[in-house]
Design a protein around this motif. Structure first.
Motif, PDB file in Angstrom:
ATOM      1  N   GLN A  30       0.818  -1.207   0.000  1.00  0.00           N
ATOM      2  CA  GLN A  30       0.000   0.000   0.000  1.00  0.00           C
ATOM      3  C   GLN A  30       0.857   1.265   0.000  1.00  0.00           C
ATOM      4  OE1 GLN A  30      -2.633  -0.403   3.299  1.00  0.00           O
ATOM      5  NE2 GLN A  30      -3.601  -2.233   2.475  1.00  0.00           N
ATOM      6  N   THR A  31       1.973   1.234   0.728  1.00  0.00           N
ATOM      7  CA  THR A  31       2.887   2.372   0.758  1.00  0.00           C
ATOM      8  C   THR A  31       4.318   1.853   0.667  1.00  0.00           C
ATOM      9  OG1 THR A  31       3.150   2.354   3.164  1.00  0.00           O
ATOM     10  CG2 THR A  31       1.324   3.648   2.285  1.00  0.00           C
ATOM     11  N   TRP A  32       5.243   2.745   0.356  1.00  0.00           N
ATOM     12  CA  TRP A  32       6.653   2.347   0.310  1.00  0.00           C
ATOM     13  C   TRP A  32       7.156   1.963   1.682  1.00  0.00           C
ATOM     14  CZ3 TRP A  32       9.196   0.767  -3.653  1.00  0.00           C
ATOM     15  CH2 TRP A  32       8.810   1.186  -4.916  1.00  0.00           C
ATOM     16  N   TYR A  33       6.614   2.612   2.708  1.00  0.00           N
ATOM     17  CA  TYR A  33       6.996   2.270   4.079  1.00  0.00           C
ATOM     18  C   TYR A  33       6.657   0.811   4.370  1.00  0.00           C
ATOM     19  CZ  TYR A  33       7.082   2.156   9.146  1.00  0.00           C
ATOM     20  OH  TYR A  33       7.347   1.813  10.445  1.00  0.00           O
ATOM     21  N   ASN A  34       5.470   0.370   3.971  1.00  0.00           N
ATOM     22  CA  ASN A  34       5.073  -1.028   4.184  1.00  0.00           C
ATOM     23  C   ASN A  34       5.984  -1.981   3.427  1.00  0.00           C
ATOM     24  OD1 ASN A  34       2.995   0.212   5.485  1.00  0.00           O
ATOM     25  ND2 ASN A  34       1.365  -0.857   4.412  1.00  0.00           N
ATOM     26  N   VAL A  35       6.332  -1.638   2.213  1.00  0.00           N
ATOM     27  CA  VAL A  35       7.203  -2.502   1.401  1.00  0.00           C
ATOM     28  C   VAL A  35       8.588  -2.604   2.036  1.00  0.00           C
ATOM     29  CG1 VAL A  35       8.345  -2.736  -0.839  1.00  0.00           C
ATOM     30  CG2 VAL A  35       5.943  -2.049  -0.732  1.00  0.00           C
ATOM     31  N   ILE A  36       9.121  -1.488   2.499  1.00  0.00           N
ATOM     32  CA  ILE A  36      10.446  -1.493   3.118  1.00  0.00           C
ATOM     33  C   ILE A  36      10.422  -2.265   4.427  1.00  0.00           C
ATOM     34  CG2 ILE A  36      12.192  -0.014   4.197  1.00  0.00           C
ATOM     35  CD1 ILE A  36      11.509   2.049   1.963  1.00  0.00           C
ATOM     36  N   MET A  37       9.382  -2.074   5.232  1.00  0.00           N
ATOM     37  CA  MET A  37       9.269  -2.825   6.486  1.00  0.00           C
ATOM     38  C   MET A  37       9.156  -4.325   6.205  1.00  0.00           C
ATOM     39  SD  MET A  37       9.604  -1.088   9.177  1.00  0.00           S
ATOM     40  CE  MET A  37       8.944  -2.197  10.378  1.00  0.00           C
ATOM     41  N   TRP A  38       8.370  -4.691   5.215  1.00  0.00           N
ATOM     42  CA  TRP A  38       8.208  -6.092   4.839  1.00  0.00           C
ATOM     43  C   TRP A  38       9.551  -6.683   4.410  1.00  0.00           C
ATOM     44  CZ3 TRP A  38       8.758  -8.692   0.134  1.00  0.00           C
ATOM     45  CH2 TRP A  38       8.240  -9.982   0.100  1.00  0.00           C
ATOM     46  N   ALA A  39      10.299  -5.935   3.613  1.00  0.00           N
ATOM     47  CA  ALA A  39      11.595  -6.411   3.143  1.00  0.00           C
ATOM     48  C   ALA A  39      12.584  -6.547   4.303  1.00  0.00           C
ATOM     49  CB  ALA A  39      12.150  -5.468   2.079  1.00  0.00           C
ATOM     50  N   GLU A  40      12.581  -5.596   5.225  1.00  0.00           N
ATOM     51  CA  GLU A  40      13.483  -5.674   6.371  1.00  0.00           C
ATOM     52  C   GLU A  40      13.132  -6.848   7.283  1.00  0.00           C
ATOM     53  OE1 GLU A  40      13.402  -1.869   8.266  1.00  0.00           O
ATOM     54  OE2 GLU A  40      14.752  -0.978   6.794  1.00  0.00           O
ATOM     55  N   ILE A  41      11.866  -7.040   7.544  1.00  0.00           N
ATOM     56  CA  ILE A  41      11.438  -8.155   8.393  1.00  0.00           C
ATOM     57  C   ILE A  41      11.824  -9.479   7.749  1.00  0.00           C
ATOM     58  CG2 ILE A  41       9.406  -9.387   9.264  1.00  0.00           C
ATOM     59  CD1 ILE A  41       8.146  -6.560   9.673  1.00  0.00           C
ATOM     60  N   ASN A  42      11.564  -9.610   6.450  1.00  0.00           N
ATOM     61  CA  ASN A  42      11.906 -10.853   5.759  1.00  0.00           C
ATOM     62  C   ASN A  42      13.411 -11.054   5.668  1.00  0.00           C
ATOM     63  OD1 ASN A  42       9.683 -12.595   4.824  1.00  0.00           O
ATOM     64  ND2 ASN A  42       8.919 -10.618   4.111  1.00  0.00           N
ATOM     65  N   GLY A  43      14.155  -9.995   5.472  1.00  0.00           N
ATOM     66  CA  GLY A  43      15.607 -10.106   5.447  1.00  0.00           C
ATOM     67  C   GLY A  43      16.148 -10.611   6.773  1.00  0.00           C
TER      68      GLY A  43
ATOM     69  N   TRP B 141      10.821 -24.747   3.601  1.00  0.00           N
ATOM     70  CA  TRP B 141       9.470 -24.640   4.130  1.00  0.00           C
ATOM     71  C   TRP B 141       9.356 -23.434   5.064  1.00  0.00           C
ATOM     72  CZ3 TRP B 141       7.044 -24.811   8.870  1.00  0.00           C
ATOM     73  CH2 TRP B 141       5.662 -24.964   8.835  1.00  0.00           C
ATOM     74  N   ILE B 142      10.350 -23.234   5.926  1.00  0.00           N
ATOM     75  CA  ILE B 142      10.334 -22.098   6.851  1.00  0.00           C
ATOM     76  C   ILE B 142      10.410 -20.782   6.086  1.00  0.00           C
ATOM     77  CG2 ILE B 142      11.591 -20.940   8.715  1.00  0.00           C
ATOM     78  CD1 ILE B 142      12.405 -23.742   9.714  1.00  0.00           C
ATOM     79  N   HIS B 143      11.229 -20.725   5.031  1.00  0.00           N
ATOM     80  CA  HIS B 143      11.308 -19.506   4.216  1.00  0.00           C
ATOM     81  C   HIS B 143       9.945 -19.172   3.601  1.00  0.00           C
ATOM     82  CE1 HIS B 143      15.488 -18.564   4.518  1.00  0.00           C
ATOM     83  NE2 HIS B 143      15.891 -19.706   3.997  1.00  0.00           N
ATOM     84  N   ALA B 144       9.275 -20.172   3.059  1.00  0.00           N
ATOM     85  CA  ALA B 144       7.953 -19.947   2.464  1.00  0.00           C
ATOM     86  C   ALA B 144       6.959 -19.497   3.529  1.00  0.00           C
ATOM     87  CB  ALA B 144       7.466 -21.213   1.773  1.00  0.00           C
ATOM     88  N   ALA B 145       7.010 -20.110   4.706  1.00  0.00           N
ATOM     89  CA  ALA B 145       6.112 -19.724   5.797  1.00  0.00           C
ATOM     90  C   ALA B 145       6.360 -18.281   6.229  1.00  0.00           C
ATOM     91  CB  ALA B 145       6.278 -20.672   6.980  1.00  0.00           C
ATOM     92  N   CYS B 146       7.623 -17.866   6.260  1.00  0.00           N
ATOM     93  CA  CYS B 146       7.951 -16.478   6.616  1.00  0.00           C
ATOM     94  C   CYS B 146       7.356 -15.502   5.605  1.00  0.00           C
ATOM     95  CB  CYS B 146       9.460 -16.283   6.682  1.00  0.00           C
ATOM     96  SG  CYS B 146      10.258 -17.050   8.092  1.00  0.00           S
ATOM     97  N   LEU B 147       7.510 -15.815   4.330  1.00  0.00           N
ATOM     98  CA  LEU B 147       6.976 -14.932   3.294  1.00  0.00           C
ATOM     99  C   LEU B 147       5.446 -14.835   3.369  1.00  0.00           C
ATOM    100  CD1 LEU B 147       9.218 -15.992   0.296  1.00  0.00           C
ATOM    101  CD2 LEU B 147       9.269 -13.792   1.503  1.00  0.00           C
ATOM    102  N   ILE B 148       4.808 -15.961   3.561  1.00  0.00           N
ATOM    103  CA  ILE B 148       3.347 -15.977   3.605  1.00  0.00           C
ATOM    104  C   ILE B 148       2.843 -15.258   4.859  1.00  0.00           C
ATOM    105  CG2 ILE B 148       1.340 -17.492   3.883  1.00  0.00           C
ATOM    106  CD1 ILE B 148       2.890 -19.478   2.024  1.00  0.00           C
ATOM    107  N   ASN B 149       3.467 -15.521   5.988  1.00  0.00           N
ATOM    108  CA  ASN B 149       2.993 -14.933   7.242  1.00  0.00           C
ATOM    109  C   ASN B 149       3.281 -13.444   7.369  1.00  0.00           C
ATOM    110  OD1 ASN B 149       1.720 -17.177   8.428  1.00  0.00           O
ATOM    111  ND2 ASN B 149       3.705 -18.030   8.955  1.00  0.00           N
ATOM    112  N   THR B 150       4.185 -12.917   6.565  1.00  0.00           N
ATOM    113  CA  THR B 150       4.463 -11.471   6.635  1.00  0.00           C
ATOM    114  C   THR B 150       3.688 -10.684   5.564  1.00  0.00           C
ATOM    115  OG1 THR B 150       6.451 -11.732   5.271  1.00  0.00           O
ATOM    116  CG2 THR B 150       6.732 -11.740   7.675  1.00  0.00           C
ATOM    117  N   LEU B 151       2.904 -11.341   4.749  1.00  0.00           N
ATOM    118  CA  LEU B 151       2.117 -10.622   3.743  1.00  0.00           C
ATOM    119  C   LEU B 151       1.182  -9.581   4.341  1.00  0.00           C
ATOM    120  CD1 LEU B 151       1.232 -13.260   1.012  1.00  0.00           C
ATOM    121  CD2 LEU B 151       2.673 -11.232   0.780  1.00  0.00           C
ATOM    122  N   PRO B 152       0.601  -9.784   5.521  1.00  0.00           N
ATOM    123  CA  PRO B 152      -0.261  -8.721   6.089  1.00  0.00           C
ATOM    124  C   PRO B 152       0.469  -7.395   6.319  1.00  0.00           C
ATOM    125  CG  PRO B 152      -0.711 -10.780   7.191  1.00  0.00           C
ATOM    126  CD  PRO B 152       0.495 -11.007   6.307  1.00  0.00           C
ATOM    127  N   PHE B 153       1.796  -7.398   6.417  1.00  0.00           N
ATOM    128  CA  PHE B 153       2.538  -6.145   6.564  1.00  0.00           C
ATOM    129  C   PHE B 153       2.465  -5.281   5.315  1.00  0.00           C
ATOM    130  CE2 PHE B 153       4.594  -8.582   9.928  1.00  0.00           C
ATOM    131  CZ  PHE B 153       4.570  -7.662  10.954  1.00  0.00           C
TER     132      PHE B 153
END
Length: 72
Positions: free
Chosen positions: A12-25, A59-71
């Motif tokens: 929705q915003t660049w802030y959300n995308v950056i936060m999502w990327a940082e959390i996943n990283g 499997w854990i990597h995929a779970a991380c990506l899926i579970n952080t989509l709400p961010f």
């Protein structure tokens, strides 16, 4: 890489995308650190346990990506 491009259009915003990327990283770094320690232990000792560790890592990597989509 694909998920990063996907996030740019889905977020929705660049802030959300950056936060999502940082959390996943951070999560991916932690998962890779732990599973690399386990898989290196099993590499020459137990081939089955080595491949199970690799599968669990993915499997854990995929779970991380899926579970952080709400961010986004």
């Amino acid at each position: 890489m694909f998920m990063g491009i996907f996030a740019c259009f889905w977020g929705q915003t660049w802030y959300n995308v950056i936060m999502w990327a940082e959390i996943n990283g951070f999560l991916h770094f932690q998962v890779d650190y732990i599973t690399s320690q386990i898989s290196s232990y099993y590499y020459n000792k137990n081939t089955k346990a080595f491949w199970i560790t690799i599968g669990l890592d993915q499997w854990i990597h995929a779970a991380c990506l899926i579970n952080t989509l709400p961010f986004l």
